[in-house]
Motif scaffolding. Structure first.
Motif, PDB file in Angstrom:
ATOM      1  N   PRO A   1       0.800  -1.229   0.000  1.00 56.57           N
ATOM      2  CA  PRO A   1       0.000   0.000   0.000  1.00 56.57           C
ATOM      3  C   PRO A   1       0.833   1.280   0.000  1.00 56.57           C
ATOM      4  CG  PRO A   1      -0.147  -1.113   2.139  1.00 56.57           C
ATOM      5  CD  PRO A   1       0.596  -2.027   1.222  1.00 56.57           C
TER       6      PRO A   1
ATOM      7  N   SER B   1      -6.075   0.012  -0.250  1.00 56.27           N
ATOM      8  CA  SER B   1      -4.777   0.536   0.207  1.00 56.27           C
ATOM      9  C   SER B   1      -4.942   1.927   0.825  1.00 56.27           C
ATOM     10  CB  SER B   1      -3.773   0.574  -0.944  1.00 56.27           C
ATOM     11  OG  SER B   1      -4.114   1.575  -1.861  1.00 56.27           O
TER      12      SER B   1
ATOM     13  N   ALA C   1      -5.077   1.436   4.476  1.00 51.17           N
ATOM     14  CA  ALA C   1      -3.761   1.043   4.998  1.00 51.17           C
ATOM     15  C   ALA C   1      -2.787   2.207   4.957  1.00 51.17           C
ATOM     16  CB  ALA C   1      -3.214  -0.109   4.170  1.00 51.17           C
TER      17      ALA C   1
ATOM     18  N   VAL D   1      -6.055  -5.991   4.742  1.00 50.12           N
ATOM     19  CA  VAL D   1      -4.769  -5.342   4.984  1.00 50.12           C
ATOM     20  C   VAL D   1      -4.014  -6.164   6.028  1.00 50.12           C
ATOM     21  CG1 VAL D   1      -3.680  -3.241   5.878  1.00 50.12           C
ATOM     22  CG2 VAL D   1      -5.810  -3.076   4.573  1.00 50.12           C
TER      23      VAL D   1
ATOM     24  N   PRO E   1       0.951  -1.769   8.081  1.00 48.65           N
ATOM     25  CA  PRO E   1       0.452  -2.393   6.836  1.00 48.65           C
ATOM     26  C   PRO E   1       1.540  -2.570   5.770  1.00 48.65           C
ATOM     27  CG  PRO E   1      -1.076  -0.723   7.594  1.00 48.65           C
ATOM     28  CD  PRO E   1       0.162  -0.578   8.430  1.00 48.65           C
TER      29      PRO E   1
ATOM     30  N   VAL F   1      -1.759  -5.339   0.917  1.00 47.12           N
ATOM     31  CA  VAL F   1      -3.208  -5.355   0.697  1.00 47.12           C
ATOM     32  C   VAL F   1      -3.447  -6.529  -0.242  1.00 47.12           C
ATOM     33  CG1 VAL F   1      -5.129  -4.196  -0.434  1.00 47.12           C
ATOM     34  CG2 VAL F   1      -3.626  -2.913   1.060  1.00 47.12           C
TER      35      VAL F   1
END
Lengths: 86, 622
Positions: free
Chosen positions: B248, B416, B419, B501, B507, B510
């Motif tokens: 992400p 994303s 995230a 995520v 993160p 994804v």
């Protein structure tokens, strides 16, 4: 009036220069042949490199390694908690 | 000498002089003819004799993954050709035998035309050598480039393939054909009497090698995603599926796989319909995976807070002439509850309150309804109706992912945003491609939705099967009916989706999993979520993300990866270091190792009677 000895030197110099010219041409020709040979070798090596790179990529395919690790080495993927220092 | 003789001698001299003059004149005429009148033609002839042109091949550029591993490479391999009318009829049988084709077929090939004809293209060097060893007049060996993709079906949909004439026909190979293809060079050299080239050669056209491409893709992650998807699809006896794995922070696509795959090295054996990269070309209704965006739009409106409560009508609500149902009947739910229980009614109510324009804005900002610009051909923009066409029913439906169609790549890019603290990053597939970033929601809203999505993967949530041991996952399941033939929804065909995520605290990934027409179960939480878990639990350690171990002693009691027992029941002597470590781990012993190789001696001698926590010391020696 140029002395006969001077004529001799002139002739000798011309002969030496002509001989050098012939030798240089020969050298140039030989170098050219060598350079062509090396260029062909370089091409062949480039081709071999790409073939070998391809072979490495085929042999280290992740699915192939996974299968080899499982069936031949008796390995299994670690559980997340077994990986302490990834 | 008399005067008569003198005249005779003079005449003779004049005659000879005249002949000589005539000779000189003829020579002069010839000189003018050769040096002036025929000069161009003769110079051309001489140059053709002395000069020769060589074509230098420029191979197609390779395609590499982000670690430089080869995903597609061209190699030169032989092909057999012939000048048809020069091949003796008597040699056809032996030639056909070496080429592995029937004499009748070869005869037809050679006698249907004159001049150059291909007999066998891109064959193995060994086979070509055998054919050339026959020394048949008119038969010759040519070199051609052949494209290989070592990962075969794993990357087939993404990379596409190259036809026999070196032209990209599908995927990246097609989209970037002009850049990948090199341009052959032509070099002119002078030859001496022996045919050797003289040093003053010139390039009539410099060769341009094909440009290589480095992708953001990771071959290991791609392989993991492909294998996990294949297992999931087979397990569910589904029609197919797609997976997209994205980082992400910068939009890098780490994996993009579809099942069933096809082998691009042998693409002719597959139906053209199987060549499509469905992760970008095919759209599906995202179902409940759309709800986080509805909630984000509600939070963005300022009229709703994470703890605001919505009455979910106990499972059924009428909107115009249409009734919306929930799978799990619910009364009052807060926004987190709507995600955790995946309430269609709750999401619909939020969307109708937010209004079609604001809902549309949110969907448009996170990338739905437009191509992502990833640099792949055939990418679908998805389907998002313009807000003028949204009535109450459309607004309610879109809130829970019906009446809107997206691609798996779009869904991954949209997730994303959560995230990435509210920043949308365009997906990118090429390492040197600059990603575009734009803020589409505040960091606070993105974090709030991410927290809600983590609840959706808790024990009470629909996405509980997506969570690998030791990691925190935020994600949403989706189950969407596929459109039927008459415009209505099919009663038996579903798409199961999971988008999430991993891990929530930092993160890194994804992942979107879409499974088409699963048979055993239709729910995203039971079909797509396990595929997500499988990918996440393999990829996160690979990326260096450790599992968070709450119970430090639990690992001692876990089954060791290798299942074969290591001890024959009598002695530790002869065990390898790995085996003795496993032995100690299985019994909870404190192990001290000296040296390397195999166990020679150990202390205490009665190692087999040691209890958990006891010390074992071993000396190994090669």
């Amino acid at each position: 009036m140029i002395a006969p000895r001077a004529w001799m030197f002139l002739l000798l110099a011309v002969a030496i220069l002509a001989g050098n010219q012939v030798w240089l041409s020969h050298l140039r020709y030989e170098l050219s042949l060598g350079s062509q040979k090396l260029a062909a070798e370089q091409e062949a090596i480039k081709l071999e490199t790409s073939t070998l790179r391809l072979e490495i990529a085929s042999l280290t395919r992740p699915d192939r390694l996974r299968e080899y690790a499982r069936s031949t080495l008796g390995m299994a993927p670690p559980r997340p908690m077994q990986v302490l220092h990834p | 000498m008399s005067g008569k003789e003198q005249v005779f001698i003079r005449r003779r001299i004049e005659f000879v002089a005249g002949l000589l003059a005539l000779g000189v004149l003829l020579l002069a005429v010839r000189v003018v003819d050769l040096q002036w009148l025929q000069s161009d033609r003769l110079s051309d002839m001489a140059e053709k004799q002395r000069y020769r042109e060589f074509t230098t091949q420029a191979p197609r550029g390779p395609i590499l993954d982000h670690k430089g591993r080869v995903l597609a490479e061209s190699v030169e391999i032989p092909s057999i050709a012939a000048i048809a009318d020069e091949v003796p009829t008597a040699s056809i049988a032996s030639l056909a035998h070496e080429l592995g084709i029937s004499s009748r077929k070869l005869h037809k090939k050679l006698h249907n035309r004159k001049g150059f004809v291909w007999l066998a293209r891109q064959i193995s060097p060994a086979k070509a050598e055998k054919v050339m060893a026959l020394a048949i007049p008119g038969v010759r060996m040519e070199s051609e480039w052949r494209r290989y993709q070592p990962l075969g079906p794993v990357t087939g949909h993404l990379l596409g393939f190259v036809g026999i004439d070196g032209k990209g026909l599908e995927g990246i190979e097609r989209r970037w054909n002009a850049q990948l293809s090199g341009e052959p060079g032509i070099r002119q050299v002078r030859r001496d009497a022996r045919g050797h080239s003289l040093p003053d050669g010139v390039w009539l056209r410099e060769p341009t090698p094909g440009k290589g491409f480095k992708l953001t893709l990771d071959a290991s992650i791609q392989s993991i995603a492909y294998a996990a998807l294949a297992d999931g699809v087979r397990e569910q006896q589904a029609k197919g599926g797609s997976v997209v794995v994205m980082r992400p922070s910068d939009g890098a696509v780490l994996a993009m796989a579809n099942w069933p795959g096809y082998n691009p090295n042998n693409f002719g054996d597959f139906h053209p319909g199987e060549w499509r990269n469905r992760a970008i070309t095919d759209v599906f209704e995202p179902g409940s995976t759309m709800k986080p965006f509805t909630i984000a739009a509600a939070l963005q409106s300022g009229r709703w807070q994470p703890d605001s409560r919505v009455f979910c009508e106990n499972g059924a609500m009428r909107v115009a002439d249409y009734t919306i149902h929930d799978d799990h009947e619910a009364g009052w739910l807060d926004l987190t509850g709507i995600l955790v229980h995946s309430s269609n009614i709750g999401a619909a109510k939020l969307a109708m309150d937010v209004g079609s324009n604001d809902m549309y804005d949110m969907l448009e900002r996170v990338g739905f309804g437009s191509r992502s610009g990833s640099g792949l051909s055939g990418e679908s923009p998805g389907i998002v109706l313009s807000p003028e066409r949204w009535g109450p029913v459309e607004t309610a439906n879109i809130a829970f992912g019906q009446g809107i169609a997206v691609t798996p790549l779009q869904l991954a890019a949209a997730f994303s945003v959560f995230a990435n603290k509210g920043i949308y990053t365009t997906p990118r597939l090429f390492a040197d491609q600059a990603g575009k970033h734009k803020r589409v929601m505040t960091a606070a809203i993105a974090n709030q939705v991410l927290t809600m999505l983590e609840f959706a993967t808790s024990e009470d949530g629909t996405g509980k099967y997506a969570v690998p041991e030791g990691y925190r996952i935020a994600g949403k399941t989706g189950t969407a009916q596929k459109p039927g033939v008459h415009g209505s929804y099919s009663k038996s065909k579903y798409m199961a989706v999971f988008a999430g995520v991993a891990p929530v605290n930092d993160p890194q990934l994804v992942i979107v999993v879409v499974v088409d027409e699963p048979q055993k179960s239709i729910y995203g939480g039971q079909v797509a979520a396990p595929v997500f878990r499988h990918i996440a639990e393999s990829v996160l350690p690979y990326l260096g993300v450790s599992a968070r171990i709450e119970d430090q002693t639990a690992w001692r009691n876990m089954t060791i990866a290798t299942e074969v027992p290591v001890l024959d029941g009598t002695s530790l002597a002869g065990m390898s270091m790995r085996e003795v470590r496993r032995y100690a781990a299985e019994r909870g012993l404190r192990l001290h190792v000296h040296g390397s190789g195999w166990v020679q001696r150990y202390k205490p001698a009665a190692a087999l009677s040691l209890q958990q926590g006891d010390a074992l010391e071993v000396w190994l020696n090669d």
